[in-house]
Design an enzyme around this catalytic site. Structure first.
Site, mmCIF file in Angstrom:
data_model
loop_
_atom_site.group_PDB
_atom_site.id
_atom_site.type_symbol
_atom_site.label_atom_id
_atom_site.label_comp_id
_atom_site.label_asym_id
_atom_site.label_seq_id
_atom_site.Cartn_x
_atom_site.Cartn_y
_atom_site.Cartn_z
ATOM 1 N N GLU A 111 9.414 2.124 1.824
ATOM 2 C CA GLU A 111 10.806 2.070 2.553
ATOM 3 C C GLU A 111 11.711 1.471 1.519
ATOM 4 O OE1 GLU A 111 9.707 0.893 6.554
ATOM 5 O OE2 GLU A 111 8.736 2.919 6.817
ATOM 6 N N HIS A 148 6.514 -1.796 -0.580
ATOM 7 C CA HIS A 148 6.375 -0.755 0.785
ATOM 8 C C HIS A 148 7.151 0.454 0.609
ATOM 9 C CE1 HIS A 148 6.944 1.063 4.535
ATOM 10 N NE2 HIS A 148 5.887 0.555 5.040
ATOM 11 N N LYS A 169 8.536 -3.705 11.064
ATOM 12 C CA LYS A 169 9.578 -3.509 10.473
ATOM 13 C C LYS A 169 10.927 -4.293 11.224
ATOM 14 C CE LYS A 169 7.177 0.769 9.430
ATOM 15 N NZ LYS A 169 7.585 2.270 8.834
ATOM 16 N N SER A 196 0.474 6.543 9.767
ATOM 17 C CA SER A 196 0.264 7.071 11.231
ATOM 18 C C SER A 196 -0.820 7.003 11.668
ATOM 19 C CB SER A 196 0.815 8.706 10.959
ATOM 20 O OG SER A 196 1.995 8.796 10.854
ATOM 21 N N GLU A 216 -0.612 3.888 1.100
ATOM 22 C CA GLU A 216 -0.002 4.373 2.059
ATOM 23 C C GLU A 216 0.883 5.893 1.528
ATOM 24 O OE1 GLU A 216 1.314 1.484 5.228
ATOM 25 O OE2 GLU A 216 2.929 1.360 3.968
ATOM 26 N N GLY A 271 5.018 7.165 9.353
ATOM 27 C CA GLY A 271 5.876 7.271 10.471
ATOM 28 C C GLY A 271 6.094 8.785 10.761
ATOM 29 N N ASN A 323 2.999 -4.093 10.966
ATOM 30 C CA ASN A 323 4.282 -3.906 10.145
ATOM 31 C C ASN A 323 5.290 -3.630 11.322
ATOM 32 O OD1 ASN A 323 6.266 -4.036 8.548
ATOM 33 N ND2 ASN A 323 5.792 -2.151 7.425
HETATM 34 C C1 PEP Z 1 4.053 1.410 7.634
HETATM 35 O O1 PEP Z 1 5.031 0.879 8.307
HETATM 36 O O2 PEP Z 1 3.715 0.799 6.471
HETATM 37 C C2 PEP Z 1 3.466 2.283 8.261
HETATM 38 C C3 PEP Z 1 2.126 2.839 7.884
HETATM 39 O O3 PEP Z 1 3.766 3.005 9.415
HETATM 40 P P1 PEP Z 1 3.266 3.990 10.634
HETATM 41 O O4 PEP Z 1 1.850 3.295 10.919
HETATM 42 O O5 PEP Z 1 4.404 3.924 11.633
HETATM 43 O O6 PEP Z 1 3.089 5.147 9.836
#
Ligand code: PEP
Length: 259
Positions: free
Chosen positions: A98, A96, A13, A212, A166, A172, A11
């Site tokens: 976000e 997601h 982003k 992460s 997630e 992040g 992803n």
């Molecule tokens: C994500 O964007 O879904 C994500 C898990 O980001 P990261 O791996 O940076 O935590």
């Protein structure tokens, strides 16, 4: 042999121009990849075309980060499922955290998005997960149950439906969930899928972990039999890290790394 093929979804982003995204995609195409792991890349909408061209014929799938709830019309700035299909997209993120947080999107929106994707034969990657406060309050199972309600209108799962667990507090932040936490939540989710769609669909549905994921923690996370791969943000922007994650995903599950 594993029942479910592992899948790594990158992803990207809102981080790369189309030119930079295409260059990164070409770097991923050039590296050796284990045959037993699927890879998909979700660049920003404007980069879909150039990344799609770089991925063409490589076996790496093109994914999108979102889709609009309507089919077509006067919805300035939005992107429809048919547009994504035409761009060569196979898999689309829905829900997601976000988008939940920044856009206030909720389960009824995700249900409509999954309907649009199903109409176009695109696979949804439905993202679910609890906040820190929800976990601390012992509400993780309730939260996931409510998030699964986005599938209430489906008598059969949307074709290609994949889940990403997630935890919001892990995205992040550098604070990944432990393999044990992830294995336990994935088992819970799989039980929820079984109640909805039956045990054989539950057994064949992929559940990815995201939050992460890094070359350091991936071997432990992917050692869990319940973890069918990863949805990865930060580490997916570095080609050598993607290579390390793919190698970790290709390793057999042992369960031995539980912590
Ligand atoms: C994500 O964007 O879904 C994500 C898990 O980001 P990261 O791996 O940076 O935590």
């Amino acid at each position: 042999m594993r029942v479910r093929r592992r899948l790594l979804v990158a992803n990207w982003k809102m981080t790369r121009t189309p030119a930079a995204a295409a260059a990164l995609a070409r770097a991923l195409v050039a590296m050796a990849r284990p045959a037993e792991v699927d890879l998909a890349i979700a660049p920003s909408f404007p980069a879909l075309d150039r990344v799609g061209a770089a991925l063409s014929g490589t076996g790496i799938a093109l994914a999108a980060q979102d889709v609009y709830v309507e089919k077509e019309g006067a919805f300035t700035g939005e992107v429809s499922a048919s547009m994504l299909k035409d761009a060569g997209v196979a898999l689309v993120l829905v829900g997601h955290s976000e988008r939940r947080l920044l856009r206030g999107e909720r389960e009824p929106d995700f249900a409509r998005k999954m309907e649009r994707l199903t109409e176009e034969g695109l696979a949804p990657l439905y993202c679910v997960g609890e906040t820190r406060a929800e976990r601390d309050a012992g509400r993780t199972a309730d939260v996931l149950r409510n998030q699964l309600a986005a599938l209430d209108g489906f008598s059969a799962p949307p074709p290609g439906l994949t889940f990403a667990y997630e935890p919001v507090w892990a995205i992040g932040t550098g604070l990944a969930a432990t393999p044990r936490m992830v294995g336990d939540v994935h088992a819970l989710l799989r039980a929820g899928i079984a109640v909805r769609f039956g045990p054989s669909i539950a057994a064949s549905t992929r559940i990815l972990y995201g939050g992460s994921v890094s070359p350091g923690n991936a071997p432990g996370l992917f050692a869990e039999a319940e973890v069918d791969g990863g949805l990865v943000g930060g580490a997916s922007l570095v080609a050598k890290d993607v290579a390390a994650l793919l190698a970790a995903a290709a390793a057999p599950t042992t369960g031995a790394a539980r912590a």
